[in-house]
Enzyme design. Sequence first.
Site, mmCIF file in Angstrom:
data_model
loop_
_atom_site.group_PDB
_atom_site.id
_atom_site.type_symbol
_atom_site.label_atom_id
_atom_site.label_comp_id
_atom_site.label_asym_id
_atom_site.label_seq_id
_atom_site.Cartn_x
_atom_site.Cartn_y
_atom_site.Cartn_z
ATOM 1 N N HIS A 1 38.428 47.869 44.416
ATOM 2 C CA HIS A 1 38.953 46.677 45.103
ATOM 3 C C HIS A 1 40.035 47.070 46.105
ATOM 4 O O HIS A 1 40.044 46.583 47.246
ATOM 5 C CB HIS A 1 39.513 45.694 44.073
ATOM 6 C CG HIS A 1 40.286 44.554 44.655
ATOM 7 N ND1 HIS A 1 39.750 43.306 44.866
ATOM 8 C CD2 HIS A 1 41.589 44.481 45.082
ATOM 9 C CE1 HIS A 1 40.673 42.513 45.390
ATOM 10 N NE2 HIS A 1 41.795 43.208 45.531
ATOM 11 N N GLU A 2 40.943 47.947 45.689
ATOM 12 C CA GLU A 2 42.012 48.368 46.597
ATOM 13 C C GLU A 2 41.459 49.191 47.753
ATOM 14 O O GLU A 2 41.927 49.070 48.898
ATOM 15 C CB GLU A 2 43.072 49.152 45.832
ATOM 16 C CG GLU A 2 43.748 48.370 44.715
ATOM 17 C CD GLU A 2 44.332 47.041 45.181
ATOM 18 O OE1 GLU A 2 44.695 46.933 46.375
ATOM 19 O OE2 GLU A 2 44.397 46.107 44.373
ATOM 20 N N HIS B 1 40.245 46.864 50.384
ATOM 21 C CA HIS B 1 41.300 46.382 51.285
ATOM 22 C C HIS B 1 41.545 47.404 52.396
ATOM 23 O O HIS B 1 41.775 47.031 53.554
ATOM 24 C CB HIS B 1 42.597 46.159 50.503
ATOM 25 C CG HIS B 1 42.680 44.822 49.832
ATOM 26 N ND1 HIS B 1 42.471 43.637 50.500
ATOM 27 C CD2 HIS B 1 42.950 44.484 48.540
ATOM 28 C CE1 HIS B 1 42.622 42.623 49.662
ATOM 29 N NE2 HIS B 1 42.909 43.116 48.471
ATOM 30 N N GLU C 1 41.064 38.307 49.346
ATOM 31 C CA GLU C 1 40.799 38.777 47.994
ATOM 32 C C GLU C 1 39.321 38.653 47.636
ATOM 33 O O GLU C 1 38.757 39.534 46.974
ATOM 34 C CB GLU C 1 41.661 38.023 46.985
ATOM 35 C CG GLU C 1 43.146 38.310 47.082
ATOM 36 C CD GLU C 1 43.473 39.791 46.958
ATOM 37 O OE1 GLU C 1 42.822 40.495 46.158
ATOM 38 O OE2 GLU C 1 44.381 40.244 47.677
#
Length: 327
Positions: A130-131, A134, A203
């Site tokens: 997930h990071e 980003h 998100e």
Amino acid sequence: MNYFRTALLLAGLTALFMGVGFLIGGSSGAMIALVVAGGMNLFAYWNSDKMVLSMHGAQEVDPNSAPDLYRMVAELSQRANLPMPRVYIMDNPQPNAFATGRNPQNAAVAVTTGLLRSLNRDEVAGVVAHELAHIANRDTLIMTITATIAGAISMLGNFAMFSGMGGNRDNNNGLGLIGTMAMVILAPLAAMLVQMAISRTREYAADNLGAQISGEPLALASALGKIADIAHMVPNESAEQSPATAHMFIINPLSGQRMDNLFSTHPATENRIAALHQLAASVGQRPGAAAPVGHGPWSGGGSVPRTGSARGPSGNSPWGQRRSPWG
């Protein structure tokens, strides 16, 4: 597009900064604020990532100090076609994580010790993915700069309060104590609204891409649920001291005691989990099933090795002790 949005954000926050300066010192105060904001913008672009990491006491790790975590980040980065980011660990009991950096070539991923102790290997891989999403989506520049400038605006609002309360009747802004008190309320509020705008929609995109990178949307969904449950019970002291950075974390790190529900920087965790379950169903995964061959983050294309319980034995540490699965 993200660079354009970043420019608009910096312009808007600079205008707000000048507004606070005007209320404090009139026209001269606005000009001083403009000069300060210009310098702050340049400093934030080049150094905001270092500032945010320092705020949260993040310590950089390498293949020797945290071999399994470092290898996981390297393999997931390769799957995402990203340069290897710097890897940091925050000595913090709350499970959480964030990414920072002005571009993929200067990015960093930071996770807490609480995350490594509370989640199993699949779930940690989902969070790291997930990071990395980003970073791939170029979210980290705008998120990190916003954290730095929004924090500065909040501090300036506090300064405005003390300046106004000091009884400076010689300023020429004409608003006096009422205007100063308004800015004390509006400046942090405006900063929080900006954080909401840049974080809530991103998100979902990071969850989606992160699930594709790791190949296990259900593991990421499980991680989000665990982090959200524990985060409400375990305080994150560094985040409470620097609330302007809350939007950077995968789950809101604040305790919920300061209107966090009204000014949430994240979508509802339940909605994010539901979206990930829909994604899993669309690729034929169902709860309790292993990831299809070729979808795991480990070399060889298999699924992520299981570590058993989501919580390791009491005293597990990611700081190089072999008792922990994190090196």
